[in-house]
Design a protein around this motif. Structure first.
Motif, mmCIF file in Angstrom:
data_model
loop_
_atom_site.group_PDB
_atom_site.id
_atom_site.type_symbol
_atom_site.label_atom_id
_atom_site.label_comp_id
_atom_site.label_asym_id
_atom_site.label_seq_id
_atom_site.Cartn_x
_atom_site.Cartn_y
_atom_site.Cartn_z
ATOM 1 N N PRO A 43 0.793 -1.229 0.000
ATOM 2 C CA PRO A 43 0.000 0.000 0.000
ATOM 3 C C PRO A 43 0.826 1.281 0.000
ATOM 4 O O PRO A 43 0.472 2.248 -0.681
ATOM 5 C CB PRO A 43 -0.834 -0.126 1.285
ATOM 6 C CG PRO A 43 -0.985 -1.598 1.482
ATOM 7 C CD PRO A 43 0.329 -2.177 1.054
ATOM 8 N N ALA A 44 1.913 1.324 0.753
ATOM 9 C CA ALA A 44 2.732 2.544 0.797
ATOM 10 C C ALA A 44 3.347 2.847 -0.565
ATOM 11 O O ALA A 44 3.471 4.008 -0.958
ATOM 12 C CB ALA A 44 3.828 2.409 1.848
ATOM 13 N N THR A 45 3.712 1.801 -1.290
ATOM 14 C CA THR A 45 4.265 1.993 -2.634
ATOM 15 C C THR A 45 3.181 2.465 -3.594
ATOM 16 O O THR A 45 3.428 3.318 -4.459
ATOM 17 C CB THR A 45 4.917 0.694 -3.142
ATOM 18 O OG1 THR A 45 5.980 0.324 -2.245
ATOM 19 C CG2 THR A 45 5.491 0.871 -4.534
ATOM 20 N N VAL A 46 1.962 1.936 -3.445
ATOM 21 C CA VAL A 46 0.826 2.433 -4.236
ATOM 22 C C VAL A 46 0.654 3.925 -3.989
ATOM 23 O O VAL A 46 0.558 4.726 -4.933
ATOM 24 C CB VAL A 46 -0.484 1.694 -3.872
ATOM 25 C CG1 VAL A 46 -1.685 2.392 -4.514
ATOM 26 C CG2 VAL A 46 -0.427 0.245 -4.309
ATOM 27 N N ASP A 47 0.628 4.321 -2.731
ATOM 28 C CA ASP A 47 0.447 5.728 -2.378
ATOM 29 C C ASP A 47 1.552 6.598 -2.965
ATOM 30 O O ASP A 47 1.307 7.726 -3.404
ATOM 31 C CB ASP A 47 0.421 5.888 -0.856
ATOM 32 C CG ASP A 47 -0.830 5.305 -0.217
ATOM 33 O OD1 ASP A 47 -1.836 5.132 -0.932
ATOM 34 O OD2 ASP A 47 -0.799 5.021 0.996
ATOM 35 N N GLY A 48 2.770 6.074 -2.985
ATOM 36 C CA GLY A 48 3.890 6.832 -3.533
ATOM 37 C C GLY A 48 3.737 7.092 -5.017
ATOM 38 O O GLY A 48 3.993 8.212 -5.495
ATOM 39 N N PHE A 49 3.297 6.075 -5.760
ATOM 40 C CA PHE A 49 3.108 6.259 -7.204
ATOM 41 C C PHE A 49 1.929 7.192 -7.489
ATOM 42 O O PHE A 49 1.985 8.012 -8.408
ATOM 43 C CB PHE A 49 2.908 4.907 -7.888
ATOM 44 C CG PHE A 49 4.195 4.234 -8.280
ATOM 45 C CD1 PHE A 49 4.870 4.609 -9.435
ATOM 46 C CD2 PHE A 49 4.738 3.250 -7.487
ATOM 47 C CE1 PHE A 49 6.063 4.002 -9.791
ATOM 48 C CE2 PHE A 49 5.931 2.631 -7.831
ATOM 49 C CZ PHE A 49 6.600 2.999 -8.986
ATOM 50 N N VAL A 50 0.857 7.050 -6.723
ATOM 51 C CA VAL A 50 -0.294 7.939 -6.898
ATOM 52 C C VAL A 50 0.120 9.381 -6.622
ATOM 53 O O VAL A 50 -0.210 10.302 -7.392
ATOM 54 C CB VAL A 50 -1.463 7.525 -5.992
ATOM 55 C CG1 VAL A 50 -2.552 8.596 -6.009
ATOM 56 C CG2 VAL A 50 -2.042 6.183 -6.428
ATOM 57 N N ALA A 51 0.859 9.602 -5.551
ATOM 58 C CA ALA A 51 1.306 10.954 -5.199
ATOM 59 C C ALA A 51 2.218 11.530 -6.268
ATOM 60 O O ALA A 51 2.106 12.710 -6.628
ATOM 61 C CB ALA A 51 2.021 10.927 -3.846
ATOM 62 N N ALA A 52 3.120 10.704 -6.802
ATOM 63 C CA ALA A 52 4.025 11.176 -7.850
ATOM 64 C C ALA A 52 3.248 11.573 -9.098
ATOM 65 O O ALA A 52 3.557 12.584 -9.746
ATOM 66 C CB ALA A 52 5.048 10.088 -8.188
ATOM 67 N N ALA A 53 2.223 10.785 -9.435
ATOM 68 C CA ALA A 53 1.400 11.095 -10.606
ATOM 69 C C ALA A 53 0.640 12.401 -10.411
ATOM 70 O O ALA A 53 0.593 13.256 -11.301
ATOM 71 C CB ALA A 53 0.432 9.953 -10.887
ATOM 72 N N VAL A 54 0.041 12.563 -9.227
ATOM 73 C CA VAL A 54 -0.726 13.782 -8.943
ATOM 74 C C VAL A 54 0.188 15.001 -8.935
ATOM 75 O O VAL A 54 -0.154 16.060 -9.486
ATOM 76 C CB VAL A 54 -1.471 13.634 -7.601
ATOM 77 C CG1 VAL A 54 -2.094 14.962 -7.184
ATOM 78 C CG2 VAL A 54 -2.556 12.565 -7.718
ATOM 79 N N ASP A 55 1.356 14.888 -8.321
ATOM 80 C CA ASP A 55 2.307 16.003 -8.295
ATOM 81 C C ASP A 55 2.736 16.409 -9.700
ATOM 82 O O ASP A 55 3.044 17.586 -9.951
ATOM 83 C CB ASP A 55 3.548 15.624 -7.477
ATOM 84 C CG ASP A 55 3.264 15.558 -5.983
ATOM 85 O OD1 ASP A 55 2.202 16.061 -5.562
ATOM 86 O OD2 ASP A 55 4.085 14.987 -5.246
ATOM 87 N N ALA A 56 2.737 15.436 -10.621
ATOM 88 C CA ALA A 56 3.156 15.716 -12.002
ATOM 89 C C ALA A 56 1.999 16.193 -12.875
ATOM 90 O O ALA A 56 2.206 16.503 -14.051
ATOM 91 C CB ALA A 56 3.797 14.471 -12.613
ATOM 92 N N GLY A 57 0.772 16.225 -12.313
ATOM 93 C CA GLY A 57 -0.362 16.760 -13.069
ATOM 94 C C GLY A 57 -1.500 15.804 -13.337
ATOM 95 O O GLY A 57 -2.467 16.158 -14.020
ATOM 96 N N ALA A 58 -1.456 14.583 -12.794
ATOM 97 C CA ALA A 58 -2.528 13.611 -13.023
ATOM 98 C C ALA A 58 -3.768 13.945 -12.188
ATOM 99 O O ALA A 58 -3.689 14.652 -11.182
ATOM 100 C CB ALA A 58 -2.059 12.201 -12.680
ATOM 101 N N THR A 59 -4.901 13.410 -12.610
ATOM 102 C CA THR A 59 -6.166 13.547 -11.890
ATOM 103 C C THR A 59 -6.516 12.211 -11.248
ATOM 104 O O THR A 59 -6.392 11.163 -11.891
ATOM 105 C CB THR A 59 -7.296 13.945 -12.860
ATOM 106 O OG1 THR A 59 -6.962 15.176 -13.492
ATOM 107 C CG2 THR A 59 -8.620 14.090 -12.125
ATOM 108 N N VAL A 60 -6.941 12.235 -10.008
ATOM 109 C CA VAL A 60 -7.348 11.004 -9.332
ATOM 110 C C VAL A 60 -8.766 10.642 -9.760
ATOM 111 O O VAL A 60 -9.702 11.420 -9.563
ATOM 112 C CB VAL A 60 -7.283 11.156 -7.804
ATOM 113 C CG1 VAL A 60 -7.837 9.905 -7.116
ATOM 114 C CG2 VAL A 60 -5.849 11.411 -7.355
#
Length: 221
Positions: free
Chosen positions: A65-82
């Motif tokens: 789960p922590a690795t999932v959160d890290g990738f999601v955060a990296a995507a959002v920081d780069a401009g992705a939409t959740v």
């Protein structure tokens, strides 16, 4: 007198590459580098662009789960939409994001608790094509030379990896895939996706285009 004959054997197809078509090539390169998945896909500039569901997703499997959160955060920081926040489910833990170019990415793990610190390691990348008839499309790909690794009736099929691609190919019911990703299946427009073929160029029953790897290399040079 004996005449020499030559036998031509059809080269079986395997997935050599995954190319995403984007409107802004440089912006997409920056995003995928920051997201940490640039080694798994290629990018190609395309004037055509739409925001709706494109009929596929790229799914990352990671360790916890922590690795999932890290990738999601990296995507959002780069401009992705959740599209779907990362949450615990019956099958594990995962979330869904949409890149600025419109491509949908799912990040998930089968683990419900962390047993190790978060990493930036990706265990597997699967390209899930949303198709109308899994059995028929599976047979189409078998006829092209792909080998089925897993199959669950008319719901899901997965092919054994081949070629140089780091991405595994799988099929899923289109409507079920859209529902799982949290998007509306508007069933319109281009996929904005080109698959690299080790054999010839063809289009599958659901409109996904395969091009010979030489053609892809020429288009991106």
């Amino acid at each position: 007198m004996f005449m020499a004959t030559t036998t031509f054997t059809q080269v079986p197809t395997s997935l050599a590459s995954v190319t995403v078509e984007v409107a802004d090539l440089e912006a997409a390169r920056r995003f995928y580098s920051a997201f940490g998945v640039d080694a798994y896909i290629q990018l190609r500039a395309s004037e055509a662009h739409r925001a709706g569901f494109r009929g596929f997703t790229l799914a990352l499997t990671v360790s916890g789960p922590a690795t999932v959160d890290g990738f999601v955060a990296a995507a959002v920081d780069a401009g992705a939409t959740v599209l779907k926040p990362a949450v615990k489910s019956l099958w594990g833990y995962g979330g869904v994001v949409q890149a600025p170019d419109g491509t949908i990415w799912k990040i998930a793990t089968s683990a419900k608790k962390d047993t190790k610190p978060a990493t930036r390691r990706i265990d597997e990348v699967v390209l899930l094509l949303g198709v109308e008839d899994v059995k028929a499309t599976k047979q189409f790909y078998v006829d092209q030379g792909l080998t089925v690794g897993k199959s669950f009736g008319g719901k899901y099929a997965e092919f054994l990896p081949g070629g140089s691609s780091l991405v595994k190919l799988a099929l899923y019911k289109r409507r079920a895939l859209a529902r799982d990703l949290g998007v509306v299946d508007d069933d319109a427009g281009s996929h904005h996706l080109v698959l690299g073929s080790t054999a010839g160029t063809f289009t599958d029953p659901d409109g996904f285009v395969w091009e010979a790897t030489a053609s892809l290399d020429s288009a991106q040079s």
